[in-house]
Design an enzyme around this catalytic site. Structure first.
Site, PDB file in Angstrom:
ATOM      1  N   PRO A   1       0.822  -1.223   0.000  1.00 13.26           N
ATOM      2  CA  PRO A   1       0.000   0.000   0.000  1.00 13.26           C
ATOM      3  C   PRO A   1       0.851   1.267   0.000  1.00 13.26           C
ATOM      4  O   PRO A   1       0.334   2.353  -0.217  1.00 13.26           O
ATOM      5  CB  PRO A   1      -0.800  -0.096   1.301  1.00 13.26           C
ATOM      6  CG  PRO A   1      -0.686  -1.499   1.763  1.00 13.26           C
ATOM      7  CD  PRO A   1       0.607  -2.021   1.217  1.00 13.26           C
TER       8      PRO A   1
ATOM      9  N   GLU B   1       2.434  -9.126   8.672  1.00 14.30           N
ATOM     10  CA  GLU B   1       2.391  -7.668   8.814  1.00 14.30           C
ATOM     11  C   GLU B   1       3.253  -6.983   7.758  1.00 14.30           C
ATOM     12  O   GLU B   1       3.145  -5.766   7.560  1.00 14.30           O
ATOM     13  CB  GLU B   1       2.853  -7.236  10.214  1.00 14.30           C
ATOM     14  CG  GLU B   1       2.033  -7.818  11.364  1.00 14.30           C
ATOM     15  CD  GLU B   1       0.533  -7.753  11.127  1.00 14.30           C
ATOM     16  OE1 GLU B   1       0.016  -6.634  10.927  1.00 14.30           O
ATOM     17  OE2 GLU B   1      -0.122  -8.817  11.144  1.00 14.30           O
TER      18      GLU B   1
ATOM     19  N   ARG C   1      -2.653  -8.462 -20.879  1.00 16.25           N
ATOM     20  CA  ARG C   1      -3.637  -7.949 -21.836  1.00 16.25           C
ATOM     21  C   ARG C   1      -3.034  -6.970 -22.830  1.00 16.25           C
ATOM     22  O   ARG C   1      -3.616  -6.712 -23.883  1.00 16.25           O
ATOM     23  CB  ARG C   1      -4.806  -7.279 -21.110  1.00 16.25           C
ATOM     24  CG  ARG C   1      -5.664  -8.236 -20.309  1.00 16.25           C
ATOM     25  CD  ARG C   1      -6.692  -7.489 -19.500  1.00 16.25           C
ATOM     26  NE  ARG C   1      -7.592  -6.699 -20.329  1.00 16.25           N
ATOM     27  CZ  ARG C   1      -8.617  -7.203 -20.992  1.00 16.25           C
ATOM     28  NH1 ARG C   1      -8.901  -8.492 -20.905  1.00 16.25           N
ATOM     29  NH2 ARG C   1      -9.381  -6.425 -21.734  1.00 16.25           N
TER      30      ARG C   1
ATOM     31  N   ASP D   1      -7.719   0.642 -27.873  1.00 15.98           N
ATOM     32  CA  ASP D   1      -6.897   1.791 -28.266  1.00 15.98           C
ATOM     33  C   ASP D   1      -6.937   2.861 -27.179  1.00 15.98           C
ATOM     34  O   ASP D   1      -7.850   2.909 -26.365  1.00 15.98           O
ATOM     35  CB  ASP D   1      -7.277   2.320 -29.659  1.00 15.98           C
ATOM     36  CG  ASP D   1      -8.674   2.884 -29.722  1.00 15.98           C
ATOM     37  OD1 ASP D   1      -8.938   3.891 -29.039  1.00 15.98           O
ATOM     38  OD2 ASP D   1      -9.495   2.300 -30.457  1.00 15.98           O
TER      39      ASP D   1
END
Ligand code: 4HQ
Length: 272
Positions: free
Chosen positions: A95, A122, A160, A175
């Site tokens: 994060p 953790e 992808r 596109d």
């Protein structure tokens, strides 16, 4: 040459989710990319093959030890170098990193290889991050139980972008113009579902009209639901063509809402 992913993870089986199924499964079978996993547990030294320990300073939870991760990363780097890769790039899913977005995915899809470090518990001993990590990337501003799902999202989105990963039809919708806008609404048979019909234009067979309507829906929905995306795509304001489509979309919106109010006051479509 195939894109090389080396993933450092305590839960390598999770990666079946992408290597076996769907578009990423097919791209794997077609050898568009390779995915190797490295389990830090195989580099643990004590009898119990421990890879985590209590945090210095106390507090809840456990911390991943530097040494097993260090050796796993070193072996992953050696493998990549042996396959002819000039530069390694170690990414820690956390994060604390920059949030993943389309730009980041395009940038990553230019690489020949990457090493993805997945944390559990953790987190990871800070010294390992300082020594081995080139970049931190976050899936978003929330906490998940480990880096694996974040790594899989990143890998899926990068795959992808590889030439040949998507069918022709899907590639056409990729596109840069379309990629920054929300999708237009989709419909399939039947043409009447529980009394709800399909927009007339889609049944017209007029491809120019359909294309224009879809582009208008994409811009209109982005304006309604994610105006931030429009500002990002057009910082200097909408081009004339897009502006015209959006103004017409707004008009149609008002008409639709007024029609709904008329229906309601006249008791049309109101039960009881
Ligand atoms: N993590 N984006 C791994 C995340 C996360 C995120 C929490 C990563 C736990 C050990 N990863 N640690 N958000 O929440 O990538």
């Amino acid at each position: 040459m195939a894109l090389e992913f080396d993933v450092i993870t305590l839960l390598p089986e999770m990666f079946c989710a992408i290597t076996k199924f769907g578009i990423t499964g097919k791209a794997n079978r077609n050898k568009l990319y390779h995915l190797h996993t490295w389990n830090p547990r195989n580099y643990a030294t004590n009898h119990y093959r421990t890879v985590d320990d209590a945090p210095y300073g106390g507090g809840p939870g456990m911390v991943m030890m530097a040494q097993p991760l260090d050796q796993a990363i070193t072996d992953a780097k050696t493998r990549q170098t042996d396959t002819g890769i000039k530069q390694t790039h170690v990414i820690y899913l956390s994060p604390q990193g920059q949030c993943l977005d389309h730009e980041k995915i395009l940038q990553l899809s230019q690489l020949d290889s990457m090493i993805l470090l997945c944390g559990r518990y953790e987190g990871i001993d800070e010294r390992l991050i300082e020594e081995q990590v080139d970049e931190e990337i976050s899936l978003g501003d929330y906490v998940i139980s480990g880096g694996e799902l974040a790594a899989m999202v990143l890998i899926d989105a990068v795959i992808r972008q590889l030439p040949g990963a998507l069918g022709d039809m899907q590639s056409a919708n990729q596109d840069s113009h379309v990629a920054h806008l929300l999708e237009y609404p989709h419909y399939t048979r039947p043409d009447n579902y529980k009394g709800k019909t399909v927009p007339e234009v889609l049944l017209s067979g007029n491809h120019a009209r359909i294309e224009r309507w879809r582009q208008q829906q994409s811009i209109g929905r982005t304006w309604l639901k994610r105006p931030d995306l429009l500002t990002k795509k057009y910082p200097a304001g909408l081009p004339d063509k897009e502006k015209e489509l959006l103004e017409e979309f707004k008009q149609l919106q008002h008409l639709a809402i007024n029609q709904q109010e008329t229906d309601t006051t006249k008791g049309i479509g109101v039960t009881k």
